[in-house]
Design a protein around this motif. Structure first.
Motif, short mmCIF file in Angstrom:
data_model
loop_
_atom_site.label_atom_id
_atom_site.label_comp_id
_atom_site.label_asym_id
_atom_site.label_seq_id
_atom_site.Cartn_x
_atom_site.Cartn_y
_atom_site.Cartn_z
N PRO A 33 0.83 -1.20 0.00
CA PRO A 33 0.00 0.00 0.00
C PRO A 33 0.87 1.26 0.00
O PRO A 33 1.81 1.38 0.79
N VAL A 34 0.56 2.19 -0.89
CA VAL A 34 1.36 3.40 -1.02
C VAL A 34 1.06 4.34 0.15
O VAL A 34 -0.10 4.63 0.46
N GLN A 35 2.11 4.82 0.78
CA GLN A 35 1.98 5.74 1.91
C GLN A 35 2.12 7.19 1.45
O GLN A 35 2.84 7.49 0.50
N GLY A 36 1.45 8.08 2.18
CA GLY A 36 1.66 9.50 1.96
C GLY A 36 0.63 10.20 1.10
O GLY A 36 0.72 11.43 0.92
N PHE A 64 9.89 2.92 -2.58
CA PHE A 64 10.86 3.27 -1.55
C PHE A 64 10.27 4.17 -0.46
O PHE A 64 10.74 4.15 0.68
N ARG A 65 9.23 4.93 -0.78
CA ARG A 65 8.61 5.74 0.26
C ARG A 65 7.59 4.92 1.07
O ARG A 65 7.13 5.40 2.10
N SER A 66 7.26 3.71 0.60
CA SER A 66 6.18 2.93 1.22
C SER A 66 6.63 1.58 1.77
O SER A 66 5.86 0.91 2.47
N TRP A 67 7.84 1.15 1.46
CA TRP A 67 8.32 -0.19 1.80
C TRP A 67 8.41 -0.39 3.31
O TRP A 67 7.90 -1.37 3.86
N ALA A 68 9.02 0.53 4.02
CA ALA A 68 9.16 0.40 5.47
C ALA A 68 7.86 0.79 6.17
O ALA A 68 7.23 1.78 5.79
N GLY A 117 10.10 -10.06 -13.61
CA GLY A 117 9.06 -10.64 -12.76
C GLY A 117 7.95 -9.65 -12.46
O GLY A 117 7.40 -9.00 -13.34
N ARG A 118 7.65 -9.48 -11.18
CA ARG A 118 6.51 -8.68 -10.76
C ARG A 118 6.86 -7.19 -10.66
O ARG A 118 8.02 -6.83 -10.49
N GLY A 119 5.81 -6.35 -10.74
CA GLY A 119 6.00 -4.94 -10.47
C GLY A 119 6.34 -4.74 -9.00
O GLY A 119 5.93 -5.51 -8.14
N VAL A 120 7.09 -3.68 -8.68
CA VAL A 120 7.59 -3.50 -7.32
C VAL A 120 6.48 -3.32 -6.30
O VAL A 120 6.62 -3.70 -5.13
N LEU A 121 5.37 -2.74 -6.71
CA LEU A 121 4.27 -2.53 -5.77
C LEU A 121 3.34 -3.72 -5.69
O LEU A 121 2.41 -3.74 -4.88
N ASP A 122 3.60 -4.72 -6.52
CA ASP A 122 2.77 -5.92 -6.56
C ASP A 122 3.28 -7.02 -5.63
O ASP A 122 2.62 -8.04 -5.46
N ILE A 123 4.46 -6.81 -5.02
CA ILE A 123 4.99 -7.84 -4.12
C ILE A 123 4.30 -7.77 -2.77
O ILE A 123 3.54 -6.84 -2.48
N GLU A 124 4.59 -8.74 -1.92
CA GLU A 124 3.96 -8.80 -0.60
C GLU A 124 4.71 -7.91 0.39
O GLU A 124 5.93 -7.70 0.25
N THR A 178 16.53 4.40 -2.21
CA THR A 178 17.28 4.14 -0.98
C THR A 178 17.58 2.66 -0.81
O THR A 178 17.13 2.03 0.15
N PRO A 179 18.34 2.06 -1.73
CA PRO A 179 18.68 0.65 -1.57
C PRO A 179 19.67 0.44 -0.43
O PRO A 179 20.48 1.32 -0.13
N ASP A 180 19.61 -0.73 0.18
CA ASP A 180 20.64 -1.08 1.16
C ASP A 180 21.93 -1.49 0.46
O ASP A 180 23.02 -1.14 0.89
#
Length: 466
Positions: free
Chosen positions: A3-6, A105-109, A156-163, A187-189
């Motif tokens: 889910p997209v944040q912000g 990257f704004r919604s992952w964490a 493979g999958r779109g980045v927002l389509d993953i779990e 902001t990759p590790d």
């Protein structure tokens, strides 16, 4: 879905309704935003409407009234060679433009991470060649080691389509220059740069713009660890920019042509052996010569990059080595599809340009080379010095005769079709030969995609007698 944040309660426009566009719309809605969808293609709009979405013409006057942001699909030009009119309107009106990578990257964490024992991490891979194989290989190694992992992005999958992340998970993303160029958050590790060769130059207004788009993954995000291929000047420059000293082991230099023992941390392959060096001493070595899924120097560079990323994640060399041997490779990328009567058949249909074909030609002995298709600007004459292992070429497609002229006096046959080329190569091949499909050309003269071309080759090979 992430889910997209912000943007809760905000209208967010989505331009481009392919795989990533529809996944973006769903992720925005899941985060409480109100997606406003549009695509210039009537067919794409129809598919979106069949899926239950309403479409709103973003090209009409006043379309951006009340819109908080525009999210565009990577394939839509946002600057060069000409800015898409919808994007131009948004920018002129001061509407922030982003893509799904930036939203990820704004919604992952999330707040859930506070309860995790091990913080999830992201590994992002970019470059011209090898990024798909490197991404898939990192994902494979992690899965082999029992680490929770997902793979997405340009593969493979779109980045927002993953779990959403679970405890200790590692997400591995392949990112193209189209994706890194526009993302407002990167902001990759761990960031991986494989190599650089000319591609998509019209989209980036030249080679410098293309490199700049790749460089954003490192310059914007400041990864904890940077894995950088240094076999081109751009990689040498990037590694120098990222490291505070020669001994700085936050940068891992990678090569498939040179020894790199003088740095704080390096991984390189020479004569089929991968070596890891730290602080001037060798700490591990792997024999890559018998790893069937990673043939040739270009794949050895991919192996070095994947090894370095996985070592950064704490995996032991022996675990990585075992995973190498169970890696089957990616379809259409130096993929062995059969061995019949002592002849190896390799599908490298993804070799759509001269640089990719060159790497394939250097990877195998005794080659019967199937090449051709819709030739690209610049031709194939630069491949002449790499034809020493080619016993005969079988040219197909629109550029067949052009290839024959440019590569003379190479022994060849004009076959026109894949059926004829496979039949002739198989009839003339001897035990120990490799029948290699490495077209050095686009597929669109005869096929919808390089995948369809590779699938046709594999099907024809499968029908050959054992």
């Amino acid at each position: 879905m992430i889910p997209v944040q912000g943007y809760e309660g905000h209208k967010v426009a989505v331009l481009g309704l392919g795989r990533s566009g529809l996944a973006t719309a769903a992720a925005l809605k899941a985060g409480g935003a109100v997606p406003v969808l549009w695509d210039d293609s009537p067919e794409a709009r129809a598919k979106a409407e069949e899926a239950g979405w309403a479409c709103t013409d973003l090209g009409r006057e006043g379309a951006f009234e009340g819109i908080s942001a525009l999210i565009t699909s990577p394939g839509i030009p946002h600057l060069y060679p000409k800015m898409n009119p919808v994007i131009a309107t948004a920018m002129a009106e001061g509407i922030p433009v982003d893509n799904d990578i930036g939203l990820f990257f704004r919604s992952w964490a999330t707040a859930d991470w506070d309860s995790f024992d091990v913080t999830p991490r992201t590994v992002c891979v970019t470059g011209s060649n090898g990024k798909s194989t490197t991404t898939a290989l990192i994902h494979h190694i992690l899965a082999h080691a029992g680490r929770p992992t997902q793979m997405a992005g340009n593969i493979g999958r779109g980045v927002l389509d993953i779990e959403p992340a679970i405890d200790g998970e590692v997400v591995v993303l392949e990112l193209s220059s189209y994706q890194t160029d526009l993302a407002r958050a990167l902001t990759p590790d761990i960031a991986v740069f494989t190599n650089l060769s000319p591609d998509h130059l019209d989209r980036h207004a030249g080679y410098g713009g293309y490199f700049a788009a790749k460089r954003r993954l490192f310059a914007e995000g400041g990864p904890d660890r940077a894995v950088i291929g240094v076999d081109e000047p751009e990689g040498v420059y990037l590694a120098n920019q990222m490291a505070s000293s020669r001994e700085d082991d936050r940068v891992i230099r990678v090569s498939s042509v040179q020894k790199l023992g003088a740095f704080g941390w390096s991984v390189f392959a020479r004569k089929g052996f991968l070596s890891e060096w730290r602080k001037g001493r060798q700490v591990a070595s792997i024999d890559l010569r018998e790893v069937m899924g990673l043939p040739g120097a270009h794949n050895h560079q991919n192996a070095c990059a994947a090894y370095a990323a996985c070592r950064s994640l704490g995996l032991a060399p022996w675990v990585i080595e075992a995973a190498f041997h169970s890696f089957a490779g990616l379809p259409h990328r130096s993929q062995t599809v059969a061995e019949k009567r002592g002849v190896r058949y390799v599908n490298d249909s993804k070799a759509t340009n001269v640089d990719s074909a060159a790497k394939a030609l250097e990877a195998f002995p005794n080659i019967r080379w199937i090449a051709g298709g819709l030739g690209k600007e610049g031709g194939v004459a630069s491949l002449r010095p790499l034809l020493g292992a080619v016993k005969k070429a079988y040219f197909i497609g629109h550029s067949a005769r052009d290839f024959a002229l440019e590569l003379a006096p190479l022994e060849h046959e004009i076959c026109e079709t894949m059926e004829a080329a496979v039949a002739r190569a198989a009839a003339e091949a001897e035990p120990g030969d490799t029948v290699l499909l490495a077209p050095a050309a686009a597929s669109f003269d005869q096929y919808k995609s390089f995948e369809k071309r590779g699938e046709h080759f594999a099907a024809l090979v499968a029908a050959l007698p054992d």
